[in-house]
Design an enzyme around this catalytic site. Sequence first.
Site, mmCIF file in Angstrom:
data_model
loop_
_atom_site.group_PDB
_atom_site.id
_atom_site.type_symbol
_atom_site.label_atom_id
_atom_site.label_comp_id
_atom_site.label_asym_id
_atom_site.label_seq_id
_atom_site.Cartn_x
_atom_site.Cartn_y
_atom_site.Cartn_z
ATOM 1 N N ASP A 80 9.048 8.162 -5.858
ATOM 2 C CA ASP A 80 10.205 8.965 -5.443
ATOM 3 C C ASP A 80 10.397 9.029 -3.935
ATOM 4 O OD1 ASP A 80 8.062 10.515 -4.702
ATOM 5 O OD2 ASP A 80 8.660 12.299 -5.834
ATOM 6 N N ASN A 139 -4.505 9.350 3.101
ATOM 7 C CA ASN A 139 -3.402 8.623 3.730
ATOM 8 C C ASN A 139 -3.494 8.521 5.249
ATOM 9 O OD1 ASN A 139 -2.004 8.117 1.309
ATOM 10 N ND2 ASN A 139 -0.954 10.073 1.379
ATOM 11 N N GLY A 196 5.237 10.330 -8.837
ATOM 12 C CA GLY A 196 5.997 9.168 -9.238
ATOM 13 C C GLY A 196 6.609 8.465 -8.037
ATOM 14 N N THR A 218 -8.991 -15.985 2.250
ATOM 15 C CA THR A 218 -7.558 -16.225 2.505
ATOM 16 C C THR A 218 -6.871 -14.878 2.751
ATOM 17 O OG1 THR A 218 -7.194 -16.186 0.104
ATOM 18 C CG2 THR A 218 -7.426 -18.360 1.155
ATOM 19 N N HIS A 224 -5.537 -6.171 -3.034
ATOM 20 C CA HIS A 224 -6.486 -6.153 -1.919
ATOM 21 C C HIS A 224 -6.756 -7.547 -1.367
ATOM 22 C CE1 HIS A 224 -8.319 -1.954 -3.001
ATOM 23 N NE2 HIS A 224 -7.098 -1.888 -2.490
ATOM 24 N N GLU A 282 2.919 14.085 2.924
ATOM 25 C CA GLU A 282 1.697 13.505 2.365
ATOM 26 C C GLU A 282 0.972 12.586 3.333
ATOM 27 O OE1 GLU A 282 3.198 11.540 -1.116
ATOM 28 O OE2 GLU A 282 4.170 13.375 -1.847
ATOM 29 N N ARG A 291 0.827 -1.208 0.000
ATOM 30 C CA ARG A 291 0.000 0.000 0.000
ATOM 31 C C ARG A 291 0.862 1.259 0.000
ATOM 32 N NH1 ARG A 291 -5.205 1.515 1.321
ATOM 33 N NH2 ARG A 291 -5.445 3.550 2.323
ATOM 34 N N ASP A 299 -3.526 -14.504 -3.461
ATOM 35 C CA ASP A 299 -4.107 -15.394 -4.463
ATOM 36 C C ASP A 299 -5.209 -14.658 -5.209
ATOM 37 O OD1 ASP A 299 -6.235 -15.290 -2.686
ATOM 38 O OD2 ASP A 299 -5.963 -17.333 -1.946
ATOM 39 N N HIS A 314 0.809 4.208 -2.845
ATOM 40 C CA HIS A 314 0.509 5.598 -2.520
ATOM 41 C C HIS A 314 1.693 6.518 -2.814
ATOM 42 C CE1 HIS A 314 -3.425 5.415 -0.116
ATOM 43 N NE2 HIS A 314 -3.273 4.254 -0.738
ATOM 44 N N ASP A 315 2.882 5.967 -2.844
ATOM 45 C CA ASP A 315 4.048 6.755 -3.234
ATOM 46 C C ASP A 315 4.026 7.028 -4.727
ATOM 47 O OD1 ASP A 315 6.549 8.059 -2.986
ATOM 48 O OD2 ASP A 315 7.602 6.219 -3.526
#
Length: 336
Positions: free
Chosen positions: A80, A100, A78, A254, A199, A94, A68, A259, A72-73
């Site tokens: 970074d 966030n 980009g 699971t 997810h 951020e 995650r 998977d 989010h980065d």
Amino acid sequence: MDPSFTSKSLLHVVLILGFLGTTRLHASDTPLTLDYYASTCPTVFDIVRKEMECAVLSDPRNAAKIVRLHFHDCFVQGCDGSILLDDTVTLKGEKKAANNINSLKGSAIVDRIKNMVESECPAVVSCADILTIAARDAVILVGGPYWDVPVGRKDSVTANFDLANTNLPTPEESLLSIIAKFLYQGLSVTDMVALAGAHTIGMAQCKNFRSRIYGSFDSTLKNPISESHRSNLRSVCPPVGGGDNNITAMDYMTPNLFDNSFYQLLLNGEGVLNSDQEMYSSLFGIETRELVKMYAADPLAFFQQFSESMVKMGNITNSESFITGEVRKNCRFVNT
């Protein structure tokens, strides 16, 4: 773009792209290479893997936290490392943006990895690269696929609070809006559906699915949510009076295994987040629905596309970071 989209749908996407801005980031043509650290820090991949093994062994949820954080980065300026920056007197990070706050908890893991890397190769490996490698290893450690990670990123000396609020998809966002946000990053509809598969190891906070289990979504075609699953989710998430941070697995079948069961749940109307369920149930989800069905039936197809899409997302760059960027000594602060 899916040729089956209506002209109204296309206009909706174009308008959102205009709102996001005219400058596009690109998920290709980057100066990254597989052997960037071959002579300067040849052990970096081993160090990251060992630290991630410890983190995931202590708590399998740490795998999802790192993936995650990487996502989010990359969607803001980009890939970074800007997501890792803490607020200071002169820099607004951020982490406290609406998309966030209270949902990014992997920074301490990156700190530990960075400390180990610095002891071996001081001032050589960027935090952005460490996070990208760690995300790959996190997926592998919970049963997911392997992919080669191109490296050579620089750490940004800036962050963008506003872009964190506008560029990142939200749990209740419409399918067309999310597609537009992926297109803005140079990622396709196929990339979007495949990357959402992360997810399968994720957790969702009550505040992000409350309206789905207590409201109604007229945009869904069928299976907005099964009654049994709605009841289970309501036991975790009260309608009012708190519980915002109560969590549930997005893949209850699971939850600690990477998977394709996440997609199988969408077929049954059991997506926890409305944004996920819309990939299968939205009236506009003609292309995404077929992809969901394919990945639900074919785990190898999902693994292959997820690997390709993760490389593509990890290659999203902002050329500025290669000009003005640095290798941070501490991932939380710009070098002084």
